[in-house]
Design a protein around this motif. Sequence first.
Motif, PDB file in Angstrom:
ATOM      1  N   ARG A 209       0.848  -1.185   0.000  1.00 23.74           N
ATOM      2  CA  ARG A 209       0.000   0.000   0.000  1.00 23.74           C
ATOM      3  C   ARG A 209       0.885   1.236   0.000  1.00 23.74           C
ATOM      4  N   ASP A 222      -3.951   4.378  -0.929  1.00 20.77           N
ATOM      5  CA  ASP A 222      -4.551   3.317  -1.742  1.00 20.77           C
ATOM      6  C   ASP A 222      -3.589   2.139  -1.798  1.00 20.77           C
ATOM      7  N   LYS A 223      -4.047   1.058  -2.417  1.00 25.23           N
ATOM      8  CA  LYS A 223      -3.137  -0.036  -2.714  1.00 25.23           C
ATOM      9  C   LYS A 223      -2.058   0.484  -3.655  1.00 25.23           C
TER      10      LYS A 223
END
Length: 240
Positions: A209, A222-223
């Motif tokens: 992440r 976010d990822k």
Amino acid sequence: MSDQPILELKNIHSGYGSIKALRDVSLKVYPGEVVAIIGANGAGKSTTLMTICGIVSPEKGEVYYQGEPITKINPENLPPMGLCQVPEGRRIFPRLTVEENLILGAFYRDDQEGILKDIKHVYELFPVLGERSKQHGGTLSGGEQQMLAIGRALMTKPKVLLLDEPSLGLAPIIIHQIFDIIADINKNDGTTILLVEQNANLALKAATRGYVLETGEITLEDKADALLHNPEIRKAYLGE
């Protein structure tokens, strides 16, 4: 992945006197992750790591490690707890040999057999350090010094490893070697890693992440793969 973060920052405000480097920064790192913090120079990335380690005291907010607050803990007590930083600029001991630098990484440990085993493990990860074990740290190349700095941190047997700009000033081939080892440390040793890196492409490819830090504030989380393919991130940090 555990439901509970191993490292967490909650609403951190931090800085240097009148300079407010971090404003309301919150982030989580879960066991086994590689989490990247990307951002431009001066965004507050290194300050984030120094706040975690207690080098910089937050004005507001709290840092939690394994669910317990650590902002009041003396920084020198964090490595024995499993939280260790590899600082920007490496900061090895140039007049000591490679092996002496590694032994100093285990300064609080008294398990001699374990220390010797871990030195051997560092030499397996970084064969060039084994070849130069009796060489003074100051005579190593920049890449070798970075390897030594990481190896010294591994001698603390960290649960969480904080890496501050590990690619800084290194040749591309050495950078890829370093990041291959970072992946190895995470995957095979199970070490959780929080990575601060200006090379966003490299950082996000290595991470699970990511967080984007801009002028002291988290603007996106976010990822890593999603951030890597985010058009705004690609334009701002990947030169597209």
